[in-house]
Motif scaffolding. Structure first.
Motif, short mmCIF file in Angstrom:
data_model
loop_
_atom_site.label_atom_id
_atom_site.label_comp_id
_atom_site.label_asym_id
_atom_site.label_seq_id
_atom_site.Cartn_x
_atom_site.Cartn_y
_atom_site.Cartn_z
N PRO A 86 0.80 -1.23 0.00
CA PRO A 86 0.00 0.00 0.00
C PRO A 86 0.83 1.28 0.00
N GLU A 87 1.94 1.30 0.72
CA GLU A 87 2.77 2.50 0.77
C GLU A 87 3.38 2.80 -0.60
N LYS A 90 0.73 4.16 -2.87
CA LYS A 90 0.47 5.56 -2.51
C LYS A 90 1.53 6.48 -3.09
N GLN A 91 2.79 6.07 -2.98
CA GLN A 91 3.89 6.87 -3.52
C GLN A 91 3.78 6.99 -5.04
N LYS A 93 1.06 6.78 -6.83
CA LYS A 93 -0.07 7.65 -7.11
C LYS A 93 0.32 9.11 -6.95
N GLN A 94 1.02 9.43 -5.86
CA GLN A 94 1.46 10.80 -5.62
C GLN A 94 2.42 11.28 -6.70
#
Length: 138
Positions: A86-87, A90-91, A93-94
């Protein structure tokens, strides 16, 4: 504009990995796959944008054909990514979401435009265009 996902769907529906580190970074191969995908519009947009009539569509057919291998290879690399912690998702996506939406939005703008005008009835261009669309839908 239709609701198209410009980032591969698995980024938004990532399975939880059992080996998720607390501070996971983006693996180099995953980052390269996304970087390559974000770069595809650099060559696709000029080809699609130059198609304004049957003659320009006929002329663009070979140019589009020449880019299809790169599109296929890049999509294949993305599809090899089974799941991400998940991390990392998220990275990614950012880092890439805004750029992907903007750059791929322009590609899809031309795709919709060319669909609407039926590729100016250029059979050679339509064959390559259809292949491009099928690759992007995978």
């Amino acid at each position: 504009m239709a609701n198209y996902v410009y980032m591969p769907a698995f980024i938004f529906a990532v399975g939880v990995s059992a080996v998720c580190a607390a501070e996971a970074g983006i693996p180099a191969d995953v980052d390269k796959a996304f970087s390559d995908y974000v770069a595809l519009p650099d060559t696709l947009v000029p080809i699609l944008a130059e198609v304004k009539n049957k003659a320009s569509a006929d002329a663009a057919a070979d140019k589009l054909y020449a880019e299809l291998t790169k599109v296929y290879d890049t999509r294949s690399e993305l599809q090899k990514i089974a799941s991400l912690p998940p991390e990392v998702a998220k990275q990614l996506k950012q880092k890439y979401e805004k750029e992907m939406r903007t750059r791929w939005g322009e590609v899809y703008h031309h795709i919709f435009r060319l669909q609407k005008v039926r590729c100016y009835d250029s059979v050679p261009f339509f064959k390559q265009f259809r292949t491009l669309c099928m690759m992007l839908d995978q």
